[in-house]
Motif scaffolding. Structure first.
Motif, PDB file in Angstrom:
ATOM      1  N   HIS A   9       2.980  -2.699  -3.019  1.00 25.04           N
ATOM      2  CA  HIS A   9       1.978  -1.524  -2.657  1.00 25.04           C
ATOM      3  C   HIS A   9       0.615  -1.908  -1.661  1.00 25.04           C
ATOM      4  N   VAL A 153      -5.799  -5.143  -6.207  1.00 28.99           N
ATOM      5  CA  VAL A 153      -4.804  -4.580  -6.896  1.00 28.99           C
ATOM      6  C   VAL A 153      -3.744  -5.200  -7.025  1.00 28.99           C
ATOM      7  N   ILE A 158       0.316  -1.808 -11.883  1.00 29.93           N
ATOM      8  CA  ILE A 158       1.248  -0.835 -11.336  1.00 29.93           C
ATOM      9  C   ILE A 158       1.974  -0.442 -12.045  1.00 29.93           C
ATOM     10  N   TRP A 171      -3.141   3.057  -4.837  1.00 24.83           N
ATOM     11  CA  TRP A 171      -2.707   2.180  -4.481  1.00 24.83           C
ATOM     12  C   TRP A 171      -1.070   1.437  -4.529  1.00 24.83           C
TER      13      TRP A 171
END
Length: 194
Positions: A9, A153, A158, A171
């Protein structure tokens, strides 16, 4: 810089840029870990899917080499073993271990960490908000902190958001999101830790 990258990410890209901008590296080798010993109970996406996402994410970044080296090493994928192999294969190259501050805070719990610092300096992407932590002197003398503004993040967030049908586009790099969508990755909560 190693990891499971499940999925890779924008936070990973950001930390890689910080390492590259530190002036301490000629290039950054990103190693995809197939069998991390600390995540043995966590279901991971297929290695080839993660490798393709990693290559897609870093495709536009100069001085980055994506490696599948750890698929050819014994299981589990211990960092000390990977570094020893790299040292043997490339004796002319001084390898530095690149980690985030969260990993640094637990580094003395890593398998054979003293062996790692005996042979390698460590670059740590510094978190401005991280509390001070006492670490042994033998570790302190081998560490170089790299200025870094983290992207908040995590791969776990995710995966959870994807399993719930949410939007993760802020993200993820677009090529990674395209792979996830085309292969329908993370559509269930099998990969999400409780």
């Amino acid at each position: 810089m190693g990891g499971t990258f499940d999925p890779v990410h924008r936070g990973h890209l950001s930390i890689a840029r910080s390492f590259l901008e530190s002036g301490r590296l000629t290039e950054l080798w990103v190693l995809l870990t197939p069998h991390p010993p600390h995540k043995e109970r966590q279901a991971l996406s297929g290695y080839e899917d993660r490798l393709e996402m990693l290559k897609a994410a870093f495709s536009g970044m100069e001085r980055v080499r994506i490696s599948d080296l750890e698929t050819r090493l014994p299981r589990p994928s211990w960092t000390w073993r990977t570094l020893a192999h790299l040292r043997d294969e490339h004796p002319e190259r001084p390898f530095l271990l690149c980690i985030g501050e969260d990993s640094y805070r637990h580094f003395t719990h890593w398998k054979k960490w003293r062996r790692i610092v005996r042979h390698h300096a460590i670059l740590v992407a510094e978190r401005p908000d991280a509390p001070a932590r006492e670490v042994p002197e033998e570790l302190k003398t081998r560490v170089h902190f790299v200025p870094h503004k983290p992207v908040e993040v995590s791969s776990t967030d995710i995966r959870r958001t994807l399993a719930e049908g949410g939007d993760v586009s802020p993200w993820l790099p677009e090529p990674v999101l395209a792979i996830i969508r085309s292969r329908k990755l993370y559509q269930t909560d099998d990969h999400v830790q409780p």
